[in-house]
Design a protein around this motif. Structure first.
Motif, PDB file in Angstrom:
ATOM      1  N   TYR A  53     -12.189 139.677  69.507  1.00 27.13           N
ATOM      2  CA  TYR A  53     -12.582 138.507  68.740  1.00 27.13           C
ATOM      3  C   TYR A  53     -11.334 137.724  68.318  1.00 27.13           C
ATOM      4  CZ  TYR A  53     -17.193 140.683  68.340  1.00 27.13           C
ATOM      5  OH  TYR A  53     -18.407 141.247  68.616  1.00 27.13           O
ATOM      6  N   GLN A  54     -11.531 136.458  68.007  1.00 23.77           N
ATOM      7  CA  GLN A  54     -10.425 135.630  67.545  1.00 23.77           C
ATOM      8  C   GLN A  54      -9.768 136.268  66.319  1.00 23.77           C
ATOM      9  OE1 GLN A  54      -8.959 133.358  69.078  1.00 23.77           O
ATOM     10  NE2 GLN A  54     -10.078 131.460  69.359  1.00 23.77           N
ATOM     11  N   SER A  55      -8.456 136.265  66.322  1.00 26.64           N
ATOM     12  CA  SER A  55      -7.641 136.736  65.192  1.00 26.64           C
ATOM     13  C   SER A  55      -7.739 138.238  64.945  1.00 26.64           C
ATOM     14  CB  SER A  55      -8.014 135.988  63.889  1.00 26.64           C
ATOM     15  OG  SER A  55      -7.851 134.601  64.049  1.00 26.64           O
ATOM     16  N   GLN A  56      -8.301 138.991  65.883  1.00 27.08           N
ATOM     17  CA  GLN A  56      -8.349 140.436  65.699  1.00 27.08           C
ATOM     18  C   GLN A  56      -6.943 141.029  65.819  1.00 27.08           C
ATOM     19  OE1 GLN A  56     -11.407 142.337  67.954  1.00 27.08           O
ATOM     20  NE2 GLN A  56     -11.292 144.211  66.753  1.00 27.08           N
ATOM     21  N   ASN A  57      -6.687 142.041  65.034  1.00 25.41           N
ATOM     22  CA  ASN A  57      -5.371 142.676  64.976  1.00 25.41           C
ATOM     23  C   ASN A  57      -5.256 143.677  66.124  1.00 25.41           C
ATOM     24  OD1 ASN A  57      -3.010 144.029  64.305  1.00 25.41           O
ATOM     25  ND2 ASN A  57      -3.416 143.966  62.108  1.00 25.41           N
ATOM     26  N   ILE A  58      -4.892 143.182  67.295  1.00 25.24           N
ATOM     27  CA  ILE A  58      -4.844 144.040  68.480  1.00 25.24           C
ATOM     28  C   ILE A  58      -3.745 145.090  68.342  1.00 25.24           C
ATOM     29  CG2 ILE A  58      -4.598 144.094  70.989  1.00 25.24           C
ATOM     30  CD1 ILE A  58      -5.575 141.200  71.045  1.00 25.24           C
ATOM     31  N   GLU A  59      -2.616 144.721  67.753  1.00 31.93           N
ATOM     32  CA  GLU A  59      -1.524 145.692  67.648  1.00 31.93           C
ATOM     33  C   GLU A  59      -1.893 146.856  66.740  1.00 31.93           C
ATOM     34  OE1 GLU A  59      -0.326 142.099  65.037  1.00 31.93           O
ATOM     35  OE2 GLU A  59      -1.414 142.503  66.893  1.00 31.93           O
ATOM     36  N   GLN A  60      -2.794 146.634  65.776  1.00 31.70           N
ATOM     37  CA  GLN A  60      -3.256 147.749  64.949  1.00 31.70           C
ATOM     38  C   GLN A  60      -4.121 148.702  65.774  1.00 31.70           C
ATOM     39  OE1 GLN A  60      -6.158 146.978  61.836  1.00 31.70           O
ATOM     40  NE2 GLN A  60      -5.111 148.399  60.466  1.00 31.70           N
ATOM     41  N   ILE A  61      -4.962 148.141  66.642  1.00 30.52           N
ATOM     42  CA  ILE A  61      -5.760 148.976  67.539  1.00 30.52           C
ATOM     43  C   ILE A  61      -4.842 149.810  68.426  1.00 30.52           C
ATOM     44  CG2 ILE A  61      -7.395 148.925  69.470  1.00 30.52           C
ATOM     45  CD1 ILE A  61      -8.538 146.336  68.242  1.00 30.52           C
ATOM     46  N   VAL A  62      -3.787 149.171  68.944  1.00 32.86           N
ATOM     47  CA  VAL A  62      -2.810 149.878  69.773  1.00 32.86           C
ATOM     48  C   VAL A  62      -2.181 151.030  68.982  1.00 32.86           C
ATOM     49  CG1 VAL A  62      -0.568 149.652  70.929  1.00 32.86           C
ATOM     50  CG2 VAL A  62      -2.333 147.917  71.266  1.00 32.86           C
ATOM     51  N   ALA A  63      -1.809 150.763  67.722  1.00 33.82           N
ATOM     52  CA  ALA A  63      -1.190 151.792  66.893  1.00 33.82           C
ATOM     53  C   ALA A  63      -2.141 152.965  66.648  1.00 33.82           C
ATOM     54  CB  ALA A  63      -0.736 151.190  65.563  1.00 33.82           C
ATOM     55  N   TRP A  64      -3.423 152.659  66.396  1.00 38.46           N
ATOM     56  CA  TRP A  64      -4.407 153.720  66.170  1.00 38.46           C
ATOM     57  C   TRP A  64      -4.571 154.578  67.423  1.00 38.46           C
ATOM     58  CZ3 TRP A  64      -6.587 156.043  62.259  1.00 38.46           C
ATOM     59  CH2 TRP A  64      -6.691 155.384  61.025  1.00 38.46           C
ATOM     60  N   LEU A  65      -4.722 153.933  68.573  1.00 38.98           N
ATOM     61  CA  LEU A  65      -4.921 154.683  69.812  1.00 38.98           C
ATOM     62  C   LEU A  65      -3.687 155.512  70.167  1.00 38.98           C
ATOM     63  CD1 LEU A  65      -6.810 151.979  71.913  1.00 38.98           C
ATOM     64  CD2 LEU A  65      -7.772 154.064  70.904  1.00 38.98           C
ATOM     65  N   LEU A  66      -2.509 154.982  69.883  1.00 36.82           N
ATOM     66  CA  LEU A  66      -1.292 155.758  70.106  1.00 36.82           C
ATOM     67  C   LEU A  66      -1.267 156.998  69.208  1.00 36.82           C
ATOM     68  CD1 LEU A  66       1.383 152.916  70.361  1.00 36.82           C
ATOM     69  CD2 LEU A  66       0.913 154.621  72.133  1.00 36.82           C
ATOM     70  N   ARG A  79      -4.736 134.505  75.790  1.00 32.90           N
ATOM     71  CA  ARG A  79      -5.967 133.735  75.666  1.00 32.90           C
ATOM     72  C   ARG A  79      -5.884 132.781  74.493  1.00 32.90           C
ATOM     73  NH1 ARG A  79      -9.803 136.737  72.438  1.00 32.90           N
ATOM     74  NH2 ARG A  79      -8.721 137.502  70.600  1.00 32.90           N
ATOM     75  N   ARG A  80      -6.695 131.706  74.582  1.00 27.25           N
ATOM     76  CA  ARG A  80      -6.861 130.789  73.463  1.00 27.25           C
ATOM     77  C   ARG A  80      -8.198 131.036  72.781  1.00 27.25           C
ATOM     78  NH1 ARG A  80      -7.688 128.906  69.549  1.00 27.25           N
ATOM     79  NH2 ARG A  80      -7.306 126.831  68.695  1.00 27.25           N
ATOM     80  N   TYR A  81      -9.214 131.293  73.559  1.00 28.38           N
ATOM     81  CA  TYR A  81     -10.555 131.530  73.017  1.00 28.38           C
ATOM     82  C   TYR A  81     -10.952 132.983  73.232  1.00 28.38           C
ATOM     83  CZ  TYR A  81     -10.571 126.514  72.596  1.00 28.38           C
ATOM     84  OH  TYR A  81     -10.241 125.227  72.263  1.00 28.38           O
ATOM     85  N   ALA A  82     -11.305 133.347  74.462  1.00 28.14           N
ATOM     86  CA  ALA A  82     -11.669 134.731  74.720  1.00 28.14           C
ATOM     87  C   ALA A  82     -11.636 134.996  76.216  1.00 28.14           C
ATOM     88  CB  ALA A  82     -13.067 135.032  74.166  1.00 28.14           C
ATOM     89  N   ASP A  83     -10.891 135.997  76.601  1.00 20.90           N
ATOM     90  CA  ASP A  83     -10.837 136.439  77.996  1.00 20.90           C
ATOM     91  C   ASP A  83     -10.503 135.291  78.939  1.00 20.90           C
ATOM     92  OD1 ASP A  83     -10.844 138.557  79.722  1.00 20.90           O
ATOM     93  OD2 ASP A  83     -12.976 138.445  80.175  1.00 20.90           O
ATOM     94  N   ASP A  84      -9.595 134.410  78.508  1.00 18.06           N
ATOM     95  CA  ASP A  84      -9.185 133.293  79.358  1.00 18.06           C
ATOM     96  C   ASP A  84      -8.301 133.747  80.514  1.00 18.06           C
ATOM     97  OD1 ASP A  84     -10.439 131.551  77.542  1.00 18.06           O
ATOM     98  OD2 ASP A  84      -8.642 131.466  76.298  1.00 18.06           O
ATOM     99  N   ILE A  91       0.361 131.514  75.140  1.00 16.74           N
ATOM    100  CA  ILE A  91      -0.268 131.022  73.916  1.00 16.74           C
ATOM    101  C   ILE A  91       0.352 131.678  72.681  1.00 16.74           C
ATOM    102  CG2 ILE A  91      -2.425 130.810  72.622  1.00 16.74           C
ATOM    103  CD1 ILE A  91      -2.343 129.053  75.089  1.00 16.74           C
ATOM    104  N   ASP A  92       0.435 133.001  72.686  1.00 18.97           N
ATOM    105  CA  ASP A  92       0.916 133.713  71.504  1.00 18.97           C
ATOM    106  C   ASP A  92       1.889 134.816  71.907  1.00 18.97           C
ATOM    107  OD1 ASP A  92       1.339 134.821  69.064  1.00 18.97           O
ATOM    108  OD2 ASP A  92      -0.722 135.486  68.709  1.00 18.97           O
TER     109      ASP A  92
END
Length: 225
Positions: A53-66, A79-84, A91-92
């Motif tokens: 989802y927009q603005s989701q903290n992906i790096e936190q998910i990465v940290a949890w899975l690690l 991506r700008r919107y979703a799965d672009d 973009i970021d």
């Protein structure tokens, strides 16, 4: 530097949305984690950086899975919107920097090498395929090198002391460092072009291969009859 290779492990890739058939989706990383654990020791979770989802903290998910030793690999894109499926860092770039930092920080904390497979999942609809992959490789090198500059000991101390300004500055200073001269020196040491994109454009390869394929395809005959 991370290498972009495939492995024989099984990955559970999640996505919280689709145009249709929602009930077939693995909706989030938690579901993927559960299914991977049920599937056996070779199953891990695959993180596609566009499947959030927009603005989701992906790096936190990465940290949890690690931390759970369940991160199997990545499908990298932007991506700008979703799965672009845009070129990584287009973009970021700061987000991918933060993801690389979490991986390196985990390795520093645990003194172990993260067993991760890195893959590219991008669309080549408008950009030239080769040019985009050169952009991808050079951007990945730069962002990984920037993440490697973070002083993990100083960051850990700042976190323990709740020194938010210091912690943030350590990340921002590393991200704002121009690592291109160092990467160019590394390329020189490997006898690689200092500017891969320039070397490709000046090589004439695309013009040559386009002419060869055009001539070859002109002799092909197809029919629906």
């Amino acid at each position: 530097m991370p290498s972009f290779l495939q492995s024989s492990d099984c990955w559970w890739k999640y996505k919280p949305f689709e145009p249709a058939f929602y009930h077939t989706d693995i909706a989030d990383w938690g579901m993927a984690l559960h299914l991977a654990r049920c599937a056996g020791p070779q199953a891990k979770v695959l993180v596609d950086t566009g499947h959030h989802y927009q603005s989701q903290n992906i790096e936190q998910i990465v940290a949890w899975l690690l931390s759970e030793r369940m991160l199997g690999g990545f499908h990298f894109n932007d991506r700008r919107y979703a799965d672009d499926d845009l070129t990584i860092g287009s973009i970021d770039p700061y987000q991918l920097f933060r993801i690389f930092h979490e991986i390196l920080f985990y390795e520093w904390e645990t003194n172990t090498k993260a067993d991760i497979t890195y893959m590219i999942d991008q669309g080549h609809n408008l950009k030239g395929k080769i040019e985009e992959m050169i952009q991808t490789a050079t951007m990945a090198q730069q962002l990984f090198a920037k993440a490697a500059l973070v002083d993990h000991g100083a960051l850990s101390s700042a976190q323990d002391n709740c020194d938010l300004i210091r912690a943030e500055s350590l990340l921002q200073d590393a991200f704002n460092t121009d690592v291109r001269p160092a990467i160019q020196e590394w390329r020189d040491s490997k006898r690689l072009p200092r500017d891969p994109m320039k070397a490709f454009l000046e090589s004439g390869y695309m013009e040559r291969i386009t002419k060869e394929r055009t001539a070859r395809n002109s002799h092909s005959v197809s029919s629906y009859a």
